[in-house]
Design a protein around this motif. Structure first.
Motif, PDB file in Angstrom:
ATOM      1  N   LEU A  72       0.818  -1.210   0.000  1.00 54.85           N
ATOM      2  CA  LEU A  72       0.000   0.000   0.000  1.00 54.85           C
ATOM      3  C   LEU A  72       0.855   1.264   0.000  1.00 54.85           C
ATOM      4  CD1 LEU A  72      -2.798  -1.080   2.501  1.00 54.85           C
ATOM      5  CD2 LEU A  72      -3.033  -0.737   0.023  1.00 54.85           C
ATOM      6  N   ARG A  75       2.182   1.825  -3.432  1.00 57.78           N
ATOM      7  CA  ARG A  75       1.103   2.329  -4.314  1.00 57.78           C
ATOM      8  C   ARG A  75       0.797   3.797  -3.996  1.00 57.78           C
ATOM      9  NH1 ARG A  75       0.469   0.240  -8.880  1.00 57.78           N
ATOM     10  NH2 ARG A  75      -1.525   1.304  -8.865  1.00 57.78           N
ATOM     11  N   ARG A  78       3.165   6.068  -5.609  1.00 52.76           N
ATOM     12  CA  ARG A  78       2.902   6.243  -7.045  1.00 52.76           C
ATOM     13  C   ARG A  78       1.628   7.043  -7.303  1.00 52.76           C
ATOM     14  NH1 ARG A  78       3.449   0.460  -9.604  1.00 52.76           N
ATOM     15  NH2 ARG A  78       3.103   1.644 -11.513  1.00 52.76           N
ATOM     16  N   ALA A  80      -1.704   6.460  -5.763  1.00 51.54           N
ATOM     17  CA  ALA A  80      -2.988   5.757  -5.724  1.00 51.54           C
ATOM     18  C   ALA A  80      -3.832   6.234  -4.538  1.00 51.54           C
ATOM     19  CB  ALA A  80      -2.768   4.250  -5.631  1.00 51.54           C
ATOM     20  N   ALA A  83      -5.056   3.564  -2.121  1.00 51.59           N
ATOM     21  CA  ALA A  83      -4.047   3.123  -1.150  1.00 51.59           C
ATOM     22  C   ALA A  83      -4.011   4.077   0.043  1.00 51.59           C
ATOM     23  CB  ALA A  83      -2.673   3.033  -1.809  1.00 51.59           C
TER      24      ALA A  83
END
Length: 156
Positions: A72, A75, A78, A80, A83
């Motif tokens: 998580l 993510r 990145r 998300a 997440a």
């Protein structure tokens, strides 16, 4: 806008803001502190005569939590949004409760923090320091994940 542009245009800006990358790093630090605490508990329990097979279920659960938290956090790094919410609910709420429940119960039952700290050995001090840093990492990550710059990033 052409079909190609629609497929390649991200819904959010390509690069998450530094505040999200820092939050992800704090989540990874929390995982590292949790792993240190788990290792210290396991070694202490083994030293006290507990069998390895008795530790396996608890350690297996912790490894799964650490793996999920790492996934998580990466993510989140990145960008998300799902997440972010998963971390906030699972580890931010339930994980924090699991970290502070025992010390709070100890104090509410009349225990003294000063006396407890006076009775710590070297391993106990390492564990206590790790637990404090663990909680601070979680609170820092939670705070950064919902900063205005992070919120603006996810609204874009």
């Amino acid at each position: 806008m052409t079909v190609t542009e629609l497929r390649t245009t991200p819904a959010t800006p390509a690069t998450p803001p530094p505040v999200l990358r820092t939050a992800a790093t704090l989540w990874l630090a929390a995982v590292a502190f949790g792993a240190l605490e788990a290792a210290l508990m396991a070694v202490t329990m083994l030293y006290d005569g507990v069998q390895v097979t008795d530790l396996l279920p608890g350690m297996g659960f912790r490894v799964a939590v650490f793996a999920g938290a790492t996934f998580l956090a990466l993510r989140l790094r990145r960008g998300a949004n799902w997440a972010r919410w998963a971390l906030a609910v699972t580890l931010g709420v339930f994980g924090t409760i699991s970290l502070v429940k025992e010390p709070i119960e100890y104090v509410l039952a009349g225990g003294s923090i000063v006396e407890a700290m006076a009775g710590l050995d070297a391993v106990g001090w390492v564990f206590a320091t790790s637990r404090v840093l663990h909680v601070l990492s979680v609170f820092g990550a939670l705070t950064l994940m919902f900063q205005p710059r992070a919120n603006a990033y996810f609204k874009a």
